[in-house]
Design an enzyme around this catalytic site. Sequence first.
Site, PDB file in Angstrom:
ATOM      1  N   GLU A 355       0.967  -1.256   0.171  1.00  0.00           N
ATOM      2  CA  GLU A 355      -0.068  -0.253  -0.320  1.00  0.00           C
ATOM      3  C   GLU A 355       0.670   1.398   0.592  1.00  0.00           C
ATOM      4  O   GLU A 355       1.474   1.645   0.657  1.00  0.00           O
ATOM      5  CB  GLU A 355      -1.124  -0.034   1.600  1.00  0.00           C
ATOM      6  CG  GLU A 355      -2.012  -1.609   1.228  1.00  0.00           C
ATOM      7  CD  GLU A 355      -2.675  -1.676   2.944  1.00  0.00           C
ATOM      8  OE1 GLU A 355      -1.995  -0.206   3.526  1.00  0.00           O
ATOM      9  OE2 GLU A 355      -3.297  -2.556   3.059  1.00  0.00           O
ATOM     10  N   TYR A 364      -6.091  12.874   7.517  1.00  0.00           N
ATOM     11  CA  TYR A 364      -6.240  11.409   7.362  1.00  0.00           C
ATOM     12  C   TYR A 364      -6.176  11.614   8.680  1.00  0.00           C
ATOM     13  O   TYR A 364      -6.124  11.390   9.714  1.00  0.00           O
ATOM     14  CB  TYR A 364      -5.076  10.877   6.851  1.00  0.00           C
ATOM     15  CG  TYR A 364      -5.419   9.209   6.109  1.00  0.00           C
ATOM     16  CD1 TYR A 364      -6.011   9.534   5.582  1.00  0.00           C
ATOM     17  CD2 TYR A 364      -4.633   8.703   6.790  1.00  0.00           C
ATOM     18  CE1 TYR A 364      -6.293   7.255   5.538  1.00  0.00           C
ATOM     19  CE2 TYR A 364      -4.607   6.803   6.936  1.00  0.00           C
ATOM     20  CZ  TYR A 364      -5.988   6.659   5.962  1.00  0.00           C
ATOM     21  OH  TYR A 364      -6.236   5.088   5.849  1.00  0.00           O
ATOM     22  N   HIS A 379       3.620   1.181   3.513  1.00  0.00           N
ATOM     23  CA  HIS A 379       3.237   0.224   4.146  1.00  0.00           C
ATOM     24  C   HIS A 379       3.004  -1.242   2.843  1.00  0.00           C
ATOM     25  O   HIS A 379       2.451  -1.747   2.459  1.00  0.00           O
ATOM     26  CB  HIS A 379       2.061   0.074   4.311  1.00  0.00           C
ATOM     27  CG  HIS A 379       1.561   1.201   5.482  1.00  0.00           C
ATOM     28  ND1 HIS A 379       0.844   2.168   5.043  1.00  0.00           N
ATOM     29  CD2 HIS A 379       2.759   1.684   6.157  1.00  0.00           C
ATOM     30  CE1 HIS A 379       1.269   3.221   6.599  1.00  0.00           C
ATOM     31  NE2 HIS A 379       2.157   2.387   7.170  1.00  0.00           N
ATOM     32  N   HIS A 385       0.725  -2.529  10.368  1.00  0.00           N
ATOM     33  CA  HIS A 385       0.467  -1.014  10.234  1.00  0.00           C
ATOM     34  C   HIS A 385      -1.293  -0.960  11.148  1.00  0.00           C
ATOM     35  O   HIS A 385      -1.861  -1.575  11.002  1.00  0.00           O
ATOM     36  CB  HIS A 385       0.683  -0.207   8.704  1.00  0.00           C
ATOM     37  CG  HIS A 385       0.121  -0.531   8.101  1.00  0.00           C
ATOM     38  ND1 HIS A 385       0.164  -1.651   7.256  1.00  0.00           N
ATOM     39  CD2 HIS A 385      -1.862  -0.529   6.824  1.00  0.00           C
ATOM     40  CE1 HIS A 385      -0.997  -2.386   6.745  1.00  0.00           C
ATOM     41  NE2 HIS A 385      -1.357  -1.396   6.178  1.00  0.00           N
TER      42      HIS A 385
HETATM   43 FE   LIG Z   1      -4.281  -0.903   5.275  1.00  0.00          FE
END
Ligand SMILES: [Fe+2]
Length: 453
Positions: A355, A364, A379, A385
């Site tokens: 990701e 965010y 990630h 994560h």
């Molecule tokens: Fe994720």
Amino acid sequence: MNRPTDPHQMVQAATPFGTTEGYMPGFGNDFETEALPGALPQGMNSPQKCNYGLYGEQLSGTAFTAPSHQNERTWCYRIRPSVKHSHRYTKIDLPYWKSAPNVDPDVVSLGQYRWDPVPVSDQPLTWLTGMRTMTTAGDVNTQVGMASHIYLVTASMKDDYFFSADSELLIVPQEGRLRFATELGIIDLEPKEIAIIPRGLLYRVEVLEGPARGFVCENYGQKFELPGRGPIGANCMANRRDFKTPVAAFEDRDAPSTVTIKWCGQFHVTQIDHSPLDVVAWHGNYAPVKYDLRTYCPVGSILFDHPDPSIFTVLTAPSGVPGTANIDFVLFRERWMVMEDTFRPPWYHKNIMSELMGNIYGQYDAKPQGFVPGGMSLHNMMLPHGPDKNAFEGASNADLKPEKLDNTMSFMFETRFPQHLTAFAAKEAPLQDDYIDCWADIEKKFDGTPGKK
Ligand SMILES: [Fe+2]
């Protein structure tokens, strides 16, 4: 609009091209457009002689024999055939634009990474010299995987043109405005919009308002398409009508010009004596497109829990394995959170997909600090994560009223392949060395006491 005097006569729309000047609506439509009247042959593709002395030429975006619902090609009627836009090639180096496989033995790609925005340069950087590859995945030679880039553009291309034979480019602006003058028409692009430039399409990039910075997903594999909605039905998420393809535009200009081609991860130049943006008319379904992310209609949970982030997929590029994308482009934008008795931010997570995220504007929800507009995070495959301590404590103890997540727009390039950092991403870009520490102060709460929360 002229209202007819006869009440039995219908009132007909004036434009055949929808409601946005300069663009035609629809994703993957079969379009037709001509910049000069009568330039487009009717009822056939290859007449013995084309009007205006134009040359007919097909641009194939899929194999001739691709299934009909996936088959993409465009017929162009142009001042010169493309063979005149191509001469002998020499290789050049664009050292910051990398292609997979690009596994640097001095770089550790295994880790959770986050970057501050890459600073805009005060040097003249074009679309080509200002491209900075952050990660690569897969293999450009076998047409699987992707690369992610940051672009830092301060200078327009003048008599310089480019196409990538390797990839289609998904462009996500974050600052500034760019014009993509392509063979098939003009796309003006600004933050909160995205564009897709197909593989093989020639273009030049001009700065309308600079400096310009943004993100690019270079898709080596099958083209992006709209995800199936399943039981959601015929509407919401990204709607086909909101994608806009430019009308035909051409220039007839003689000037010493350079065409740069990205081919199998390498860059080549050829010199010609005119502009190759000479398509006067075209028809077909292989064309550039732009989309306004503000028209994305998010769908989510309305009672408890929340779905996987795939619910926010805007576009997906299939890999051949059903449901397992070469790339998903996923959008996290403004929305209401209404779920009861639910931990509302993204949960803790390990993922077989990797990701890469970017922040277009705002804050965010899983990372209230540190992930800033223009910044990125990675990630990678199977690396854990999730929310930092503040986000966890805040969301665990919040009074769960309906809440609007406002002023937020981030995205994810999610690929089935692990992503490798470039040397630029690991050593030159503003990497946050302490990102891993954002989870350091998460506490163990468990002490064996039943009922403890
Ligand atoms: Fe994720």
